[in-house]
Design a protein around this motif. Structure first.
Motif, PDB file in Angstrom:
ATOM      1  N   ASN A 115       0.822  -1.216   0.000  1.00 44.34           N
ATOM      2  CA  ASN A 115       0.000   0.000   0.000  1.00 44.34           C
ATOM      3  C   ASN A 115       0.855   1.265   0.000  1.00 44.34           C
ATOM      4  OD1 ASN A 115      -2.916  -1.187   0.644  1.00 44.34           O
ATOM      5  ND2 ASN A 115      -1.449  -2.229   1.984  1.00 44.34           N
ATOM      6  N   ALA A 116       2.074   1.173  -0.546  1.00 45.27           N
ATOM      7  CA  ALA A 116       3.028   2.277  -0.471  1.00 45.27           C
ATOM      8  C   ALA A 116       2.479   3.558  -1.081  1.00 45.27           C
ATOM      9  CB  ALA A 116       4.342   1.878  -1.152  1.00 45.27           C
ATOM     10  N   VAL A 117       1.883   3.475  -2.254  1.00 46.06           N
ATOM     11  CA  VAL A 117       1.402   4.677  -2.954  1.00 46.06           C
ATOM     12  C   VAL A 117       0.305   5.357  -2.148  1.00 46.06           C
ATOM     13  CG1 VAL A 117       0.304   5.557  -5.032  1.00 46.06           C
ATOM     14  CG2 VAL A 117       2.042   3.766  -5.210  1.00 46.06           C
ATOM     15  N   SER A 118      -0.681   4.589  -1.693  1.00 47.57           N
ATOM     16  CA  SER A 118      -1.799   5.189  -0.940  1.00 47.57           C
ATOM     17  C   SER A 118      -1.324   5.743   0.400  1.00 47.57           C
ATOM     18  CB  SER A 118      -2.896   4.143  -0.718  1.00 47.57           C
ATOM     19  OG  SER A 118      -2.397   3.042   0.021  1.00 47.57           O
ATOM     20  N   ILE A 119      -0.362   5.088   1.034  1.00 49.48           N
ATOM     21  CA  ILE A 119       0.158   5.583   2.318  1.00 49.48           C
ATOM     22  C   ILE A 119       0.901   6.899   2.123  1.00 49.48           C
ATOM     23  CG2 ILE A 119       1.898   5.127   4.103  1.00 49.48           C
ATOM     24  CD1 ILE A 119       1.046   2.173   3.987  1.00 49.48           C
ATOM     25  N   ILE A 120       1.668   7.011   1.047  1.00 45.32           N
ATOM     26  CA  ILE A 120       2.372   8.263   0.755  1.00 45.32           C
ATOM     27  C   ILE A 120       1.378   9.406   0.545  1.00 45.32           C
ATOM     28  CG2 ILE A 120       3.854   9.445  -0.920  1.00 45.32           C
ATOM     29  CD1 ILE A 120       5.182   6.699  -1.425  1.00 45.32           C
ATOM     30  N   GLN A 121       0.291   9.118  -0.179  1.00 53.53           N
ATOM     31  CA  GLN A 121      -0.722  10.140  -0.467  1.00 53.53           C
ATOM     32  C   GLN A 121      -1.583  10.451   0.746  1.00 53.53           C
ATOM     33  OE1 GLN A 121      -2.776   8.320  -3.756  1.00 53.53           O
ATOM     34  NE2 GLN A 121      -1.242   8.973  -5.275  1.00 53.53           N
ATOM     35  N   GLN A 122      -1.557   9.565   1.727  1.00 52.80           N
ATOM     36  CA  GLN A 122      -2.408   9.687   2.908  1.00 52.80           C
ATOM     37  C   GLN A 122      -1.974  10.819   3.832  1.00 52.80           C
ATOM     38  OE1 GLN A 122      -3.005   5.871   4.737  1.00 52.80           O
ATOM     39  NE2 GLN A 122      -3.768   6.722   6.646  1.00 52.80           N
ATOM     40  N   GLY A 123      -0.721  11.190   3.763  1.00 52.90           N
ATOM     41  CA  GLY A 123      -0.217  12.239   4.654  1.00 52.90           C
ATOM     42  C   GLY A 123      -0.015  11.713   6.058  1.00 52.90           C
ATOM     43  N   SER A 124      -0.457  12.480   7.051  1.00 50.91           N
ATOM     44  CA  SER A 124      -0.238  12.099   8.454  1.00 50.91           C
ATOM     45  C   SER A 124      -1.504  11.596   9.133  1.00 50.91           C
ATOM     46  CB  SER A 124       0.312  13.294   9.239  1.00 50.91           C
ATOM     47  OG  SER A 124      -0.588  14.386   9.170  1.00 50.91           O
ATOM     48  N   ASN A 125      -2.564  11.388   8.381  1.00 50.69           N
ATOM     49  CA  ASN A 125      -3.828  10.921   8.955  1.00 50.69           C
ATOM     50  C   ASN A 125      -3.892   9.394   8.904  1.00 50.69           C
ATOM     51  OD1 ASN A 125      -4.829  13.584   9.337  1.00 50.69           O
ATOM     52  ND2 ASN A 125      -5.288  13.689   7.145  1.00 50.69           N
ATOM     53  N   PHE A 126      -3.540   8.750  10.000  1.00 50.94           N
ATOM     54  CA  PHE A 126      -3.501   7.298  10.047  1.00 50.94           C
ATOM     55  C   PHE A 126      -4.615   6.756  10.944  1.00 50.94           C
ATOM     56  CE2 PHE A 126       0.811   8.402   8.826  1.00 50.94           C
ATOM     57  CZ  PHE A 126       1.044   7.510   7.788  1.00 50.94           C
ATOM     58  N   THR A 127      -5.160   5.614  10.540  1.00 53.11           N
ATOM     59  CA  THR A 127      -6.199   4.961  11.329  1.00 53.11           C
ATOM     60  C   THR A 127      -5.569   4.186  12.476  1.00 53.11           C
ATOM     61  OG1 THR A 127      -6.125   2.982   9.933  1.00 53.11           O
ATOM     62  CG2 THR A 127      -7.637   4.739   9.265  1.00 53.11           C
ATOM     63  N   TRP A 128      -6.410   3.747  13.392  1.00 56.66           N
ATOM     64  CA  TRP A 128      -5.884   3.045  14.570  1.00 56.66           C
ATOM     65  C   TRP A 128      -5.162   1.757  14.197  1.00 56.66           C
ATOM     66  CZ3 TRP A 128      -7.374  -1.909  15.590  1.00 56.66           C
ATOM     67  CH2 TRP A 128      -8.510  -2.378  14.937  1.00 56.66           C
ATOM     68  N   TYR A 129      -5.705   1.030  13.206  1.00 53.98           N
ATOM     69  CA  TYR A 129      -5.063  -0.234  12.853  1.00 53.98           C
ATOM     70  C   TYR A 129      -3.725  -0.004  12.147  1.00 53.98           C
ATOM     71  CZ  TYR A 129      -6.820   0.236   8.030  1.00 53.98           C
ATOM     72  OH  TYR A 129      -7.081   0.675   6.757  1.00 53.98           O
ATOM     73  N   GLN A 130      -3.582   1.115  11.446  1.00 57.91           N
ATOM     74  CA  GLN A 130      -2.300   1.433  10.824  1.00 57.91           C
ATOM     75  C   GLN A 130      -1.244   1.756  11.883  1.00 57.91           C
ATOM     76  OE1 GLN A 130      -3.746   4.516   8.106  1.00 57.91           O
ATOM     77  NE2 GLN A 130      -3.138   3.211   6.375  1.00 57.91           N
ATOM     78  N   ILE A 131      -1.684   2.385  12.963  1.00 55.57           N
ATOM     79  CA  ILE A 131      -0.767   2.658  14.071  1.00 55.57           C
ATOM     80  C   ILE A 131      -0.324   1.347  14.721  1.00 55.57           C
ATOM     81  CG2 ILE A 131      -0.496   3.780  16.316  1.00 55.57           C
ATOM     82  CD1 ILE A 131      -0.645   5.683  13.927  1.00 55.57           C
ATOM     83  N   ILE A 132      -1.261   0.421  14.908  1.00 57.91           N
ATOM     84  CA  ILE A 132      -0.924  -0.883  15.484  1.00 57.91           C
ATOM     85  C   ILE A 132       0.062  -1.627  14.585  1.00 57.91           C
ATOM     86  CG2 ILE A 132      -1.829  -3.130  16.182  1.00 57.91           C
ATOM     87  CD1 ILE A 132      -2.589  -0.844  18.045  1.00 57.91           C
TER      88      ILE A 132
END
Length: 650
Positions: A115-132
């Protein structure tokens, strides 16, 4: 170890070298796989090596995809190779918790890769499961580092993370701080995926594989034999063999402990046999082997990192490292010579020396190194391509050596050994990225810089001394590459702020990070040498520190006057610096040994030390004073010797 463990083929005293390696070299403590399980693990390691070669040379992947895939492999293989603790291991056994950690860590980085491309475009807004997922990735990498490298670097990393979580960040909520830390260290390019792991995946991996192939050509044994043939017959010959062989081996290897065990298994018993005390024999090998990490062109792989940090070509770093490395080994060589003269030690007999002519016929083994240095030095190929070509050349030259011919089976073994060698270096680089990222994220770097600059005032020498202490303490038990990454982020900027040229500052922290392997209380190389020589470990460490005095003096010289690194200088100045520095290191070594033509009284030792230090420091005024003092000391020695002869005659 960076380039695989080399063991001499020359008969030695009975010694369990594997036990010594496992005690002092963390990465030697591996799981025991046999049968089909061993074949499977070796296949995965070899595939990883081939993957690294392909990605480095041919692929043009997105950087985030390339790095996360690389780290995912490191975590997968790290848990397969390294158990949770030292000790007796069950054959073909991996506990359930290791499987869970392996799958969680590998899965975390694979998730990022997919998910590299979408994560790069996501900026700094991460969901709880992404933090885990990010937390799992960070923890699993740190655990691989603990298993393969050791606790010191892990403790440092955890302390910095806790500082960021509970004091270094101003975000009011704990979850907010956690979100920011994971974003910065796991998903960003200032933490795990920063310069250390990037350089490791692009440059260092190919050289690790090259070293694995070169080892199988029998070059380590060739270095020991050729050194024996050239200097083994002189007074104290085996100690001189240790110095020369370690300098040569340093061109291809980057582990102080492994170098000490590999060549020390031959040289230390020989040194003891010719009359050296056990502590001195072990210290001579340890100090020489540690110097392998400052010997161009490889320099413990830190040269690649330094080139990236400083922003200069790799060949530039190698050239500037030549004179300091020569001074380091010259100091040890002179010290072992004077010790031999002082104790009246002989060299090897003619019957014990290997014949030179048959060895000269094997000089073709050096061809891979010569081609590598030529291609890198002339910039005709990229560093990666130069190493790849050198691998092919190593395979070709081995065909002319029946004893060490690289067969298809050995090719596979070399690829597997290269894959295993990458785990330790990459894990250390990843955790070093965490440390550097945390320091940057919290602004701790500026706090440290401002604090030491304020403490030092305008005195550069004070800043150098404080930086030296930091490097030695933080370098205890930490591999060269990781240690340099930490020093480059924390200590080098301090010296730059004090006016030290950037490249000189990086060389300074690099040198003092390395000597931690010799400096008590965590002198791993010295302790490994002591185990082989059956010597007192602490006495060995202090003796090794004395022998490696060049590594404690030379960095101050090029920090205060970077002409030694060929910065802002001329050819004549380079020649002058080379000659005066070698004479200076001779005088310093004589002072520490307390012997030149005969035993030196205390006042002659002081004169010799002062003259030597002045000669090492570049500048015509200091050179003139140094020459006068050294000449005075030599005259005193000659006159005293003649006087003693007259007295004995009477």
């Amino acid at each position: 170890m960076i380039f695989g463990k080399k063991k001499a083929t020359v008969p030695t005293e009975p010694m369990d070298l594997d036990a010594v390696m496992k005690k002092f070299d963390r990465e030697s403590n591996t799981r025991i796989w046999e049968g089909k399980a061993r074949v499977l693990v070796n296949c995965l390691l070899a595939i990883f090596s081939l993957f690294c070669i392909y990605v480095t040379l041919f692929a043009s992947w997105l950087e985030e995809l390339r790095l996360t895939t690389f780290v995912a492999f490191i975590i997968l293989l790290g848990y397969l190779v390294f158990p949770a603790k030292k000790g007796v291991q069950k054959t073909n056994y991996m506990p359930w918790y290791d499987v869970v950690l392996m799958l969680c860590g590998t899965g975390a980085f694979c998730y990022y890769a997919c998910n590299a491309v979408s994560i790069i475009q996501q900026g700094s807004n991460f969901t709880w499961y992404q933090i885990i997922i990010g937390i799992m990735g960070i923890i699993s990498l740190i655990e691989v580092c603990r298993r393969s490298v050791g606790l010191p670097i892990v403790i440092v990393a955890c302390c910095f993370i806790l500082y960021a979580l509970f004091g270094g960040l101003s975000n009011p909520t704990l979850w907010g701080k956690l979100n920011y830390i994971v974003h910065y260290l796991f998903y960003g390019k200032e933490g795990i995926l920063s310069t250390p792991i990037n350089v490791c995946s692009k440059f260092i991996v190919v050289f690790i594989i090259f070293g694995a192939f070169l080892e199988r050509t029998g070059i380590a044994d060739f270095f020991i034999q050729i050194s024996n043939s050239i200097v083994g017959g002189f007074s104290g010959g085996p100690a001189k063999v240790a110095v020369v062989a370690s300098a040569l081996e340093g061109m291809v290897s980057g582990s102080s402990v492994a170098n000490t065990v590999g060549s020390g298994s031959v040289t230390i018993p020989l040194m003891k046999k010719t009359g050296y005390k056990p502590e001195f024999a072990a210290a001579a090998e340890a100090s020489a082997s540690t110097g392998g990490q400052i010997m161009p062109p490889i320099m413990g792989a830190a040269a690649f990192l330094m080139a990236d940090y400083v922003g200069v070509p790799y060949s530039n770093i190698v050239v500037r490292a030549i004179l300091p490395a020569i001074l380091y080994f010259a100091g040890i060589f002179i010290a072992v010579h004077l010790e031999a003269k002082k104790e009246g030690l002989r060299g090897l007999t003619k019957e014990e020396l290997p014949r030179l002519l048959p060895l000269l016929k094997k000089t073709y083994l050096l061809l891979p190194l010569i081609i590598l240095i030529y291609l890198v030095g002339t910039s005709q190929r990229s560093i990666q391509y130069a190493a790849a070509i050198a691998i092919v050349v190593a395979i070709v030259v081995s065909l002319f050596n029946k004893e060490n011919r690289i067969t298809p089976k050995k090719v596979w073994e070399a690829l597997a050994a290269g894959g295993q060698g990458m785990i330790t270096v990459a894990a250390a680089c990843g955790v070093a990225g965490i440390i550097a990222g945390t320091i940057t994220m919290t602004g701790l770097a500026n706090i440290m810089i401002n604090g030491i600059v304020a403490l030092a005032g305008n005195q550069v020498i004070i800043a150098l001394f404080l930086t030296m202490l930091c490097c030695i303490v933080l370098g205890m038990g930490v591999p060269t590459t990781a240690n340099y990454c930490i020093m480059a982020a924390t200590c080098a900027p301090i010296l730059v702020r004090m006016g030290v040229p950037n490249i000189a500052a990086h060389f300074f922290v690099f040198y003092f990070g390395i000597v931690a392997d010799l400096t008590p209380p965590v002198a791993l190389a010295a302790y490994a040498g002591a185990a082989i020589g059956q010597a007192n470990p602490m006495k060995t460490a202090f003796t090794a520190t004395k022998l490696a005095i060049g590594a404690f003096i030379v960095p101050y010289v090029f920090a205060l006057n970077p002409a030694m690194l060929f910065i802002d200088t001329s050819v004549w100045e380079v020649i002058t610096i080379s000659v005066t520095s070698i004479i200076g290191i001779f005088a310093v070594s004589a002072s520490l040994e307390g012997y030149l033509f005969h035993h030196m009284p205390w006042y002659q030792r002081i004169i010799s030390l002062a003259g030597g230090l002045l000669l090492i420091y570049p500048g015509w005024v200091t050179d003139v004073i140094g020459v006068v003092l050294v000449a005075l000391m030599i005259m005193m020695q000659i006159l005293t010797k003649e006087k003693n002869k007259v007295v004995q005659t009477l």
